[in-house]
Scaffold this motif. Structure first.
Motif, PDB file in Angstrom:
ATOM      1  N   HIS A 235      -3.427   1.047   6.456  1.00 12.52           N
ATOM      2  CA  HIS A 235      -2.800   1.053   5.135  1.00 12.52           C
ATOM      3  C   HIS A 235      -3.834   1.398   4.060  1.00 12.52           C
ATOM      4  O   HIS A 235      -4.858   0.727   3.946  1.00 12.52           O
ATOM      5  CB  HIS A 235      -2.165  -0.311   4.860  1.00 12.52           C
ATOM      6  N   CYS A 236      -3.536   2.441   3.283  1.00  9.32           N
ATOM      7  CA  CYS A 236      -4.498   2.961   2.316  1.00  9.32           C
ATOM      8  C   CYS A 236      -3.902   2.989   0.900  1.00  9.32           C
ATOM      9  O   CYS A 236      -2.693   3.111   0.736  1.00  9.32           O
ATOM     10  CB  CYS A 236      -4.933   4.370   2.712  1.00  9.32           C
ATOM     11  N   LYS A 237      -4.790   2.935  -0.089  1.00  6.58           N
ATOM     12  CA  LYS A 237      -4.346   2.934  -1.476  1.00  6.58           C
ATOM     13  C   LYS A 237      -4.104   4.330  -2.023  1.00  6.58           C
ATOM     14  O   LYS A 237      -3.451   4.485  -3.055  1.00  6.58           O
ATOM     15  CB  LYS A 237      -5.377   2.202  -2.343  1.00  6.58           C
TER      16      LYS A 237
ATOM     17  N   TYR B 218       0.846  -1.198   0.000  1.00  9.42           N
ATOM     18  CA  TYR B 218       0.000   0.000   0.000  1.00  9.42           C
ATOM     19  C   TYR B 218       0.881   1.248   0.000  1.00  9.42           C
ATOM     20  O   TYR B 218       1.837   1.339   0.768  1.00  9.42           O
ATOM     21  CB  TYR B 218      -0.913   0.006   1.224  1.00  9.42           C
ATOM     22  N   ASP B 219       0.517   2.227  -0.825  1.00  9.32           N
ATOM     23  CA  ASP B 219       1.359   3.418  -0.985  1.00  9.32           C
ATOM     24  C   ASP B 219       1.269   4.386   0.185  1.00  9.32           C
ATOM     25  O   ASP B 219       2.172   5.200   0.384  1.00  9.32           O
ATOM     26  CB  ASP B 219       0.972   4.169  -2.266  1.00  9.32           C
ATOM     27  N   TRP B 220       0.197   4.324   0.948  1.00 10.25           N
ATOM     28  CA  TRP B 220      -0.037   5.313   1.998  1.00 10.25           C
ATOM     29  C   TRP B 220      -0.299   4.631   3.333  1.00 10.25           C
ATOM     30  O   TRP B 220      -0.944   3.586   3.400  1.00 10.25           O
ATOM     31  CB  TRP B 220      -1.226   6.209   1.628  1.00 10.25           C
ATOM     32  N   ALA B 221       0.208   5.258   4.400  1.00 14.00           N
ATOM     33  CA  ALA B 221      -0.006   4.759   5.762  1.00 14.00           C
ATOM     34  C   ALA B 221      -0.575   5.878   6.627  1.00 14.00           C
ATOM     35  O   ALA B 221      -0.054   7.000   6.616  1.00 14.00           O
ATOM     36  CB  ALA B 221       1.302   4.251   6.366  1.00 14.00           C
TER      37      ALA B 221
ATOM     38  N   LYS C 272     -11.934  -3.510   4.161  1.00 13.65           N
ATOM     39  CA  LYS C 272     -10.873  -3.722   3.172  1.00 13.65           C
ATOM     40  C   LYS C 272      -9.603  -2.928   3.487  1.00 13.65           C
ATOM     41  O   LYS C 272      -8.636  -3.003   2.725  1.00 13.65           O
ATOM     42  CB  LYS C 272     -11.394  -3.355   1.786  1.00 13.65           C
ATOM     43  N   ILE C 273      -9.620  -2.165   4.573  1.00 13.40           N
ATOM     44  CA  ILE C 273      -8.427  -1.411   4.958  1.00 13.40           C
ATOM     45  C   ILE C 273      -7.710  -2.164   6.081  1.00 13.40           C
ATOM     46  O   ILE C 273      -8.216  -2.243   7.205  1.00 13.40           O
ATOM     47  CB  ILE C 273      -8.788   0.016   5.424  1.00 13.40           C
TER      48      ILE C 273
ATOM     49  N   TYR D 145       3.479   8.965   3.035  1.00 10.88           N
ATOM     50  CA  TYR D 145       3.672   8.383   1.708  1.00 10.88           C
ATOM     51  C   TYR D 145       4.846   7.412   1.786  1.00 10.88           C
ATOM     52  O   TYR D 145       5.956   7.781   2.191  1.00 10.88           O
ATOM     53  CB  TYR D 145       3.958   9.478   0.693  1.00 10.88           C
ATOM     54  N   CYS D 146       4.606   6.163   1.415  1.00  9.22           N
ATOM     55  CA  CYS D 146       5.637   5.120   1.531  1.00  9.22           C
ATOM     56  C   CYS D 146       6.588   5.191   0.325  1.00  9.22           C
ATOM     57  O   CYS D 146       6.621   4.309  -0.538  1.00  9.22           O
ATOM     58  CB  CYS D 146       4.988   3.740   1.640  1.00  9.22           C
TER      59      CYS D 146
END
Length: 308
Positions: A232-234, A131-134, A219-220, A266-267
């Motif tokens: 964790h988010c898309k 996931y790109d975002w935390a 779903k998160i 942002y990962c």
């Protein structure tokens, strides 16, 4: 003359808690040590069991001490008496089997194993790669703001033993004794030092956060270790909307997210090259950020991973 037995509590339950508590080094407001208790254990165990079964056991005030925090400042701790520590062990032994089966698999703090913290960090690292975002969440003064009435209403849904509920509540509201001898009555919060603290903290957030996430955002994925939480988010927009909803949820339960420790990250790494103000975070003592690792081909590549 023997007291009237209000509650049927097997004495072996108390003896087992005493055995589990024999290594404790707590010294409460009465100055009594476990060594002294142990020398008079038959007398003390019977007296406490007699008080518990009659409904007359009243916890002593907890002794307020301060311990240094890793990053500066001081943390208040409430030290129970040896007698209260043993009763807390009795209660924990009764509560744990009933409550732990309820907990979400993404909740790690309650797990009875030394690797729970490492497991949470490892899972967070794996999900940060997917996931790109935390969304990093921390609750400001969480333990100090637990609502006693709400927590008891939660417990009553699962615990049928009236004596367990009675003495758990009495442990919650035990006053704090300062160094001067002054007593502070507690209307909310769970004093650190109470053996029930960790279990009840997790149970409280199980209802407020875990179950709510399962119902509203199944779903998160997330990891929660007491009040340290990673979602964790898309996308950034999903993370922002989730943060807004969580903050509203917490406010409704008199909790507030920590203004500095709560943030969207942002990962960023070799596969995610965008720009953002936050590209690293701390979780359970581990720093998550872009690090160079050796790939299977022998080349070095930047990946967003924790330092274990």
């Amino acid at each position: 003359m023997e007291r009237t037995r209000r509650f049927q509590i097997p004495k072996k339950v108390f003896w087992e808690a005493f055995k589990q508590s024999k290594k404790t080094k707590v010294v409460g407001v009465d100055g009594q040590t476990m060594q002294y208790y142990n020398r008079n254990r038959i007398k003390f165990v019977h007296e406490q069991w007699d008080q518990l079964t009659s409904g007359n056991y009243i916890p002593s005030p907890v002794r307020r001490v301060y311990i240094p925090k890793k990053k500066g400042g001081w943390r208040p701790i409430g030290i129970p008496t040896v007698k209260d520590f043993i009763v807390q062990t009795v209660l924990k032994n009764k509560l744990s089997p009933k409550l732990e089966v309820l907990f979400h698999p993404n909740s790690y703090g309650y797990k009875q194993k030394s690797q729970a913290r490492e497991d949470a960090i490892e899972m967070a690292g794996k999900r940060c790669l997917r996931y790109d975002w935390a969304l990093v969440l921390d609750i400001e003064k969480f333990g100090d703001n637990i609502d006693h009435q709400l927590l008891m209403s939660m417990l009553e849904k699962h615990i049928r033993d009236k004596w367990v509920l009675l003495y758990t509540h009495r442990m919650m509201i035990a006053p704090v004794q300062k160094k001067t001898g002054a007593l502070i009555k507690t209307k909310k919060g769970l004093a650190q030092g109470n053996k029930l603290n960790f279990l009840l903290n997790n149970f409280y957030l199980h209802y407020i956060f875990d179950e709510w996430m399962q119902k509203n955002h199944p779903k998160i994925p997330f990891e929660r270790y007491t009040d340290d939480i990673i979602c964790h988010c898309k996308s950034e927009s999903i993370a922002k909307e989730l943060l807004s909803q969580i903050q509203e949820r917490f406010r409704n339960h008199k909790l507030v997210t920590h203004p500095q420790k709560t943030k969207i990250v942002y990962c960023k790494d070799a596969n995610r090259k965008g720009n953002y103000s936050n590209v690293s975070f701390e979780f359970l003592g581990s720093t998550f950020c872009s690090r160079k690792i050796k790939s299977k081909s022998g080349n070095y590549i930047a990946r967003f991973i924790p330092k274990l």
